[in-house]
Design a protein around this motif. Structure first.
Motif, mmCIF file in Angstrom:
data_model
loop_
_atom_site.group_PDB
_atom_site.id
_atom_site.type_symbol
_atom_site.label_atom_id
_atom_site.label_comp_id
_atom_site.label_asym_id
_atom_site.label_seq_id
_atom_site.Cartn_x
_atom_site.Cartn_y
_atom_site.Cartn_z
ATOM 1 N N TYR A 83 -2.983 -7.027 -8.575
ATOM 2 C CA TYR A 83 -1.564 -7.095 -8.928
ATOM 3 C C TYR A 83 -0.775 -5.921 -8.335
ATOM 4 C CZ TYR A 83 -3.766 -10.284 -12.149
ATOM 5 O OH TYR A 83 -4.528 -11.299 -12.670
ATOM 6 N N GLY A 84 -1.324 -5.322 -7.282
ATOM 7 C CA GLY A 84 -0.694 -4.156 -6.679
ATOM 8 C C GLY A 84 0.711 -4.374 -6.167
ATOM 9 N N LYS A 85 1.076 -5.621 -5.867
ATOM 10 C CA LYS A 85 2.427 -5.920 -5.388
ATOM 11 C C LYS A 85 3.300 -6.581 -6.453
ATOM 12 C CE LYS A 85 1.036 -6.357 -0.544
ATOM 13 N NZ LYS A 85 1.015 -7.218 0.665
ATOM 14 N N ASP A 86 2.761 -6.726 -7.648
ATOM 15 C CA ASP A 86 3.494 -7.370 -8.730
ATOM 16 C C ASP A 86 4.486 -6.389 -9.352
ATOM 17 O OD1 ASP A 86 3.441 -9.820 -10.724
ATOM 18 O OD2 ASP A 86 3.467 -8.007 -11.954
ATOM 19 N N GLU A 87 5.679 -6.852 -9.675
ATOM 20 C CA GLU A 87 6.725 -5.965 -10.184
ATOM 21 C C GLU A 87 6.363 -5.342 -11.534
ATOM 22 O OE1 GLU A 87 9.356 -4.742 -8.649
ATOM 23 O OE2 GLU A 87 8.616 -5.805 -6.882
ATOM 24 N N THR A 110 -12.422 -3.845 -3.725
ATOM 25 C CA THR A 110 -12.218 -4.907 -2.729
ATOM 26 C C THR A 110 -10.751 -5.124 -2.392
ATOM 27 O OG1 THR A 110 -12.044 -6.687 -4.378
ATOM 28 C CG2 THR A 110 -14.268 -6.127 -3.595
ATOM 29 N N GLN A 111 -9.854 -4.541 -3.194
ATOM 30 C CA GLN A 111 -8.416 -4.757 -3.015
ATOM 31 C C GLN A 111 -7.741 -3.457 -2.556
ATOM 32 O OE1 GLN A 111 -7.288 -8.008 -3.522
ATOM 33 N NE2 GLN A 111 -9.488 -8.312 -3.816
ATOM 34 N N PRO A 112 -6.678 -3.558 -1.725
ATOM 35 C CA PRO A 112 -6.022 -2.359 -1.192
ATOM 36 C C PRO A 112 -5.528 -1.432 -2.293
ATOM 37 C CG PRO A 112 -5.249 -4.325 -0.046
ATOM 38 C CD PRO A 112 -6.070 -4.806 -1.206
ATOM 39 N N LEU A 163 -12.912 0.800 0.866
ATOM 40 C CA LEU A 163 -13.678 1.967 0.418
ATOM 41 C C LEU A 163 -13.383 3.186 1.286
ATOM 42 C CD1 LEU A 163 -17.159 0.321 -0.357
ATOM 43 C CD2 LEU A 163 -15.257 0.760 -1.921
ATOM 44 N N VAL A 164 -13.279 2.976 2.582
ATOM 45 C CA VAL A 164 -12.952 4.073 3.498
ATOM 46 C C VAL A 164 -11.567 4.626 3.190
ATOM 47 C CG1 VAL A 164 -12.339 4.606 5.896
ATOM 48 C CG2 VAL A 164 -14.484 3.441 5.387
ATOM 49 N N ASN A 165 -10.586 3.754 2.995
ATOM 50 C CA ASN A 165 -9.219 4.204 2.710
ATOM 51 C C ASN A 165 -9.151 5.017 1.414
ATOM 52 O OD1 ASN A 165 -8.021 3.175 5.013
ATOM 53 N ND2 ASN A 165 -7.528 1.205 4.063
#
Length: 264
Positions: A83-87, A110-112, A163-165
């Motif tokens: 939900y990283g882009k959810d308001e 697994t998610q940004p 994981l790297v990021n």
């Protein structure tokens, strides 16, 4: 709309802030379906049968303000970063930042991650899922794992780019692996080799930063299980492996104190 399904106060049971009083906010919904050798996902109601929204960001902030002495807030799941882009999700993070709360996001990796320039996250607590989390299709404690679920889980459970990021750009992080046997250690080493290959082609500064902030320094192993007996079973074995590699052993203190109970 972000499905915030649990809101409660407890102590952090795992990782480097184990024992710290914290406010827990659970998000329902997950892209993975974990079934381990001796146990299913410990919150199947937020993954196998995800629940709907129970709290708004405003209600959560009101709850947080009721505990002035508690500075740590843990956002867990399910998988919060779905939900990283959810308001609703972004609003909650911004409001917690205004209150100067220390935020831990518990994620499967697994998610940004969130944009570190716009959102201040104190700790990314990452639990990458190893091969031992891939279950055989069937029914577990009333929850059904279909062949399609198992295949999707296995395909998505490791995202080396994410994981790297996190290792490179987060304020702080921990990689918290479930130990199911000696094969778990070999697979952790393999994950780090894959991450290292992705770094190898980057510019010198990035390589040096990764070397100084290498995951080995942030690696934790914890026992599989949702009972005291299960999490004590391989304790000595896990401790020996951690000593050998310079990793950190983390217990599951909330299980020992409260059992496998849903937060209220």
């Amino acid at each position: 709309m972000t499905p915030f399904c649990d809101l409660f106060v407890s102590i952090q049971g795992e990782g480097k802030y184990m024992g710290v009083p914290s406010i827990f906010i659970r998000v329902s919904g997950c892209n993975l379906r974990c079934v381990f050798k001796d146990s299913i996902c410990d919150t199947p109601y937020s993954s196998f049968h995800p629940e709907t929204t129970k709290y708004t960001p405003e209600q959560i902030i009101e709850f947080v303000n009721g505990y002035e002495k508690i500075n740590h807030v843990v956002i867990t799941g399910g998988e919060p970063l779905l939900y990283g882009k959810d308001e609703d999700f972004k609003t909650l993070i911004k409001e917690l930042n205004k209150l100067n709360k220390f935020i831990t996001i518990e994620t499967n990796g697994t998610q940004p991650m969130l944009d570190p320039l716009n959102y201040k996250i104190g700790l990314y607590s990452v639990s990458p899922k190893l091969g031992t989390s891939v279950g055989k299709p069937g029914e577990y404690n009333g929850y059904k794992l279909t062949p399609e679920m198992a295949e999707k889980h296995n395909k998505e459970r490791i995202n080396a780019n994410v994981l790297v990021n996190i290792a490179l750009y987060s304020n702080d992080y921990q990689f918290k692996f479930v130990y199911s046997g000696k094969e778990s250690v070999d697979e952790i080493e393999e994950v780090y080799k894959i991450m290292g290959k992705k770094i190898a082609d980057e510019e010198e500064y990035t390589r040096m930063f990764y070397f100084k902030n290498h995951p080995n320094k942030h690696t934790m192993m914890m026992p599989e299980g949702i009972t005291n007996e299960a999490i004590s079973k391989n304790g000595q074995e896990i401790a020996d492996e951690c000593i050998k590699r310079g990793w950190t052993y983390t217990d599951r203190l909330h299980i020992r104190l409260f059992g496998d109970k849903r937060g209220k």
